[in-house]
Design a protein around this motif. Structure first.
Motif: not given
Length: 536
Positions: A93, A99, A104-105, A110, A513
């Motif tokens: 990670r 991300y 998830d970006y 963002y 996503r």
């Protein structure tokens, strides 16, 4: 006719030109349109160089908001979107790109969506500055050349925007393993504002169909001008030329399912370029724009290198950048395990079949061409900034990694595009011939036995995934072919799945996503033609 003006390779000289060009642009910015047109005829470089240099330079290193050296123009799109598919694995990670990897970006506030929007509209703005003066219908060869480059860059920028801010024109293809999606035709859905040299002020979102009409018209005219000027292929890979425009046209027509036009423009590249066809070439490290398959690239020098915020920092396992000190770029185990033993491309990945050695009853996976154990199995050694010969000669010292050239487009793509388009048309025999032509340069024993159309298209897609691993093309193909992101143990089995535990997810091809960025909040707030209701 052969063009007799000096072709520009702005990517190679961007830094040295920048100061002078910006100064000149300030001088000419106050001129009337009539005066600009007069000066363009006698001294076009004075009028256009700042904008031209800006387009080439932004493609290499654009960043609006820095985020741990994640952004550096088009090659950062290639690597970050590769993390949003199935075939690139993160082993932990790491904050830098986690991300993107866990999909998830995409939100309006963002960094990625703001960076990409700004990057491509900056290119469009620079193109429009040139096109205001290098108008359609000119007979002057110099103005025509500048017009062709500007149109090519603008078409490219709009195509890139469609990849992020709307689903593909058509989602999926009937007769393939993945089929058509439930919602198939997105052509009338809102996409992005169209800004041209003729528009004024804020613009509303245009339909995806309108954006495609714009980008196809731009790229078609760009290609036609280059061809008429004898610039279908120029002498150096740093030029945006006819083959560059043809490659983007082939990509766009594949999205629109216009198989004949995709084949037409793929053939332009095939007629002008060879594939890499020796082990030395294929394992070189993709860091030299003089390789014979390079359609478009950038010469990286000490003057324009962005060091840690760069492609080889993120992708070269021998480097002293991020990929070499812990943020490892690893391939998906089932992808590599399917590569044939005699396929040269297997050597792009450190695994038992490619670098494993026996020692006292144990097998050690080595970092290729060094004495060191690879820090992760299936580690990629495809991209080498200093070139493989430097690694072999030094025993693994990656000195010079930051000077590796950027390769934006490679000719092998044209063979895979042509093969797939022929397969979609039902011309399986011709499709197999084209596939085998390119594959035999990688695996001399390669032979494909036809069973059905869906399997043939899946095979073409698989070999293309291997060929362009890490180069952003998996993302483009996943979108248009309706291929889901599936990293689950339920599909692959825990023992065969080397994705990081937090990323073992499944997303349909229409999941926001994966495949749809929101419009930057700054655009929603500042564009008077947009409201919150326009948000993706």
């Amino acid at each position: 006719m052969k063009m007799n003006i000096k072709l520009l390779s702005a990517c190679a000289v961007a830094i040295s030109l920048a100061g002078a060009c910006i100064e000149e642009a300030d001088i000419t910015a106050t001129l009337s349109e009539t005066k600009r047109e007069e000066l363009a005829k006698t001294n076009p470089d004075k009028i256009f160089n700042a904008s031209l240099t800006g387009m080439y330079q932004d493609m290499q290193q654009y960043v609006k908001t820095d985020l741990s050296h994640n952004y550096f123009g088009q090659k950062s799109f290639d690597y970050l979107t590769s993390l949003m598919g199935n075939d690139m694995v993160m082993t932990n990670r790491y904050a830098m790109s986690i991300y993107h990897y866990i999909l998830d970006y995409w939100g309006e506030n963002y960094t990625p969506t703001a960076n990409r929007w700004s990057e491509y509209y900056n290119t469009i703005t620079n193109a429009n500055k040139i096109l205001k003066t290098a108008t359609k219908g000119s007979e002057d060869e110099t103005l025509l050349y500048y017009r062709a480059v500007a149109l090519g860059f603008r078409g490219y920028a709009y195509l890139q925007l469609t990849y992020l801010y709307q689903y593909p024109y058509y989602m999926g293809v009937e007769g393939t393993k993945w089929g058509k999606s439930e919602v198939y035709d997105y052509s009338k859905k809102p996409c992005v504002p169209i800004i041209t040299e003729e528009t004024e002020g804020d613009q509303p979102l245009s339909s995806l169909d309108a954006v495609y009409n714009r980008l196809l018209e731009d790229l078609e005219e760009s290609y036609s001008i280059f061809k008429a000027l004898g610039c279908e292929k120029t002498d150096v890979a740093t030029d945006f030329d006819g083959c560059v425009a043809a490659t983007y046209l082939a990509r766009a027509y594949m999205v629109k399912h216009d198989w004949d036009k995709a084949i037409k423009y793929a053939q332009v590249v095939i007629d002008n370029f060879d594939c890499l066809d020796t082990e030395d070439q294929i394992l070189q490290g993709f860091s030299d724009i003089t390789l014979k398959d390079v359609v478009f690239g950038c010469d990286i020098t000490a003057d324009n290198s962005t060091i840690y915020a760069s492609w080889f920092s993120q992708m070269d396992s021998y480097s002293k950048g991020y990929a070499g000190i812990g943020v490892y770029r690893v391939a998906f185990e089932p992808l590599v395990d399917r590569i044939a033993d005699d396929d040269i491309r297997l050597k792009w990945f450190c695994c038992e079949r490619s670098t494993g050695v026996e020692s006292e009853g144990n097998t050690y996976i080595l970092l290729r061409d060094t004495k060191y154990v690879a820090p992760a199995e299936y580690l990629s050694v495809k991209f080498i900034g200093a070139g493989r010969s430097a690694i072999v000669n030094s025993g693994g010292d990656g000195t010079g990694w930051e000077l590796g050239d950027y390769i934006y487009l490679r000719s092998e793509e044209a063979w895979f595009v042509k093969a797939e388009a022929l397969a979609h048309k039902g011309e399986s025999g011709e499709a197999i011939k084209v596939l085998e032509d390119v594959m035999k340069t990688r695996q001399p024993s390669y032979s494909y036995t036809f069973t059905d159309k869906a399997s043939l298209i899946e095979e073409i897609n698989f070999q293309k995934r291997v060929e362009f691993w890490g180069e952003g093309i998996e993302y483009l193909d996943n979108r248009r072919l309706n291929i889901p992101v599936d990293r689950t143990d339920e599909t692959w089995g825990k023992d065969n799945n080397n994705h990081f535990s937090g990323a073992k997810k499944i997303y349909a091809a229409q999941d926001d996503r994966c495949f749809l960025y929101q419009i930057p909040i700054s655009e929603i707030e500042n564009n008077t033609k947009l409201t919150d209701a326009d948000q993706n």
